[in-house]
Design a protein around this motif. Sequence first.
Motif, PDB file in Angstrom:
ATOM      1  N   LYS A  45     -38.243 -10.113   7.804  1.00  0.00           N
ATOM      2  CA  LYS A  45     -38.407 -11.537   8.144  1.00  0.00           C
ATOM      3  C   LYS A  45     -37.061 -12.242   8.283  1.00  0.00           C
ATOM      4  O   LYS A  45     -36.821 -12.960   9.251  1.00  0.00           O
ATOM      5  N   SER A  46     -36.181 -12.014   7.290  1.00  0.00           N
ATOM      6  CA  SER A  46     -34.874 -12.679   7.368  1.00  0.00           C
ATOM      7  C   SER A  46     -34.114 -12.205   8.601  1.00  0.00           C
ATOM      8  O   SER A  46     -33.460 -12.988   9.285  1.00  0.00           O
ATOM      9  N   SER A  47     -34.223 -10.907   8.875  1.00  0.00           N
ATOM     10  CA  SER A  47     -33.530 -10.359  10.039  1.00  0.00           C
ATOM     11  C   SER A  47     -34.046 -10.998  11.327  1.00  0.00           C
ATOM     12  O   SER A  47     -33.267 -11.411  12.192  1.00  0.00           O
ATOM     13  N   PHE A 149     -36.279 -22.377   6.588  1.00  0.00           N
ATOM     14  CA  PHE A 149     -36.262 -22.161   5.133  1.00  0.00           C
ATOM     15  C   PHE A 149     -36.713 -20.733   4.867  1.00  0.00           C
ATOM     16  O   PHE A 149     -37.892 -20.402   5.035  1.00  0.00           O
ATOM     17  N   ASP A 150     -35.775 -19.893   4.467  1.00  0.00           N
ATOM     18  CA  ASP A 150     -36.102 -18.496   4.211  1.00  0.00           C
ATOM     19  C   ASP A 150     -36.662 -18.368   2.790  1.00  0.00           C
ATOM     20  O   ASP A 150     -36.054 -18.854   1.844  1.00  0.00           O
ATOM     21  N   GLU A 151     -37.790 -17.707   2.654  1.00  0.00           N
ATOM     22  CA  GLU A 151     -38.537 -17.620   1.384  1.00  0.00           C
ATOM     23  C   GLU A 151     -38.875 -19.021   0.865  1.00  0.00           C
ATOM     24  O   GLU A 151     -38.582 -19.408  -0.276  1.00  0.00           O
ATOM     25  N   ALA A 152     -39.556 -19.752   1.732  1.00  0.00           N
ATOM     26  CA  ALA A 152     -39.811 -21.176   1.492  1.00  0.00           C
ATOM     27  C   ALA A 152     -40.747 -21.459   0.331  1.00  0.00           C
ATOM     28  O   ALA A 152     -40.781 -22.581  -0.175  1.00  0.00           O
TER      29      ALA A 152
HETATM   30 MG    MG Z   1     -35.801 -12.020   3.448  1.00  0.00          MG
END
Ligand code: MG
Length: 362
Positions: A45-47, A149-152
């Motif tokens: 997801k972050s990628s 927002f990553d890992e919101a």
């Molecule tokens: Mg991540």
Amino acid sequence: MLFDLQPKTKREDLYDREKELSEFKEALDLGERLVLLLGIRRLGKSSLLNVALSEASYPYAKIDVRSMYFTRGSIPQEILAKRILSSLIESLPPSGKLRLGMTEALSSIRGIRLSGVHVEFEKKPDLAEILEKIDSWAGSEGRRVIIGFDEAQYLRLSGIQYDGLIAYAVDNLPNLTFVLTGSEVGMLHDFLGLDNPKKPLFGRYAREITLERFSREQSIGFLETGFKELGIDISPSELERAVDKLDGIVGWLSMYGYLRGIQKLPERDALNELFHRAQALVLDELSSLLSHSKRYGFILKAVAMGNERWSDIKEYLEFKAGKINDSKFSSLLKNLVKYGYLDKSANGYVIPDPVVEEVIKG
Ligand code: MG
Ligand code: ADP
């Protein structure tokens, strides 16, 4: 390089996520206000967020909510405001017209001091006002601004009503798009409460993009391509064995590739080292959950040992930790599903990641 351990930032390093990237891009181009990027840990997801934002022609801010929460134990508005602003400024080419214009627009926020990407506030900032300024700048430039927002789901732990703020922005600030990723899919849904009449975002629409694990074929293809990139020849049977153990979880596959292809460990040592590293990672991820209740650990252990049925898991838990009533037990199970540690299938409960399962089995 496919076997880099960091989240990817360039499209050429992101294997076979074309479909998800184009869905994401389409959502932005359509002007969706709220986009969710979902899936269990280590599916990329972050990628995907990195690559999509770096390629998009939109100014953006990207905040790693999880690390912010864990370094501070909370998410104060002031720090969040600073991060949003400096990340946003940084996303624009230095000394270009856009950056200058944005900096000028932002400098009318009360009590703000800007120097380059550095942001200071003389007094507690009002995040709603800041978002309004960003929105009106975006409107005047005819562009959208993306706030990622990553890992919101960690926003829910801050004691501040960030869901209300997002709802306000979604309703009133037409030039902003919020992109929220979440490994703890159920927790993110609970936090947003799109289906919960008691929550500020009730009834709003969110475009959801869900990352799935790679198929067996994709997983083998990923390893093949990565090893080829390194100029290393690995037998097809070894690739099969790796995928047997790691499934289509790209985070583990790339760690295997890294240990085998870059650290040059023999097959068995690479796998051992991977499980060793996974153990540290997973225990760290689980630690805050276990600090709430040791029972979570026993439940996961029961499932890792092959108990799938509600009653078998409960029996194991009671054997380890004493009596528990049905509704309390069900709510612990439900939480583990929301945190992404358990999947509920027709047959019962399973741990969706074989490496995590192995670590928990111990
Ligand atoms: Mg991540
Ligand atoms: P998540 O945010 O879902 O937990 P990450 O983006 O951190 O996942 O990815 C986990 C690991 O897998 C990282 O090492 C990253 O480099 C790698 N990775 C993820 N997706 C891909 C992909 N499509 N191609 C290559 N590597 C990937």
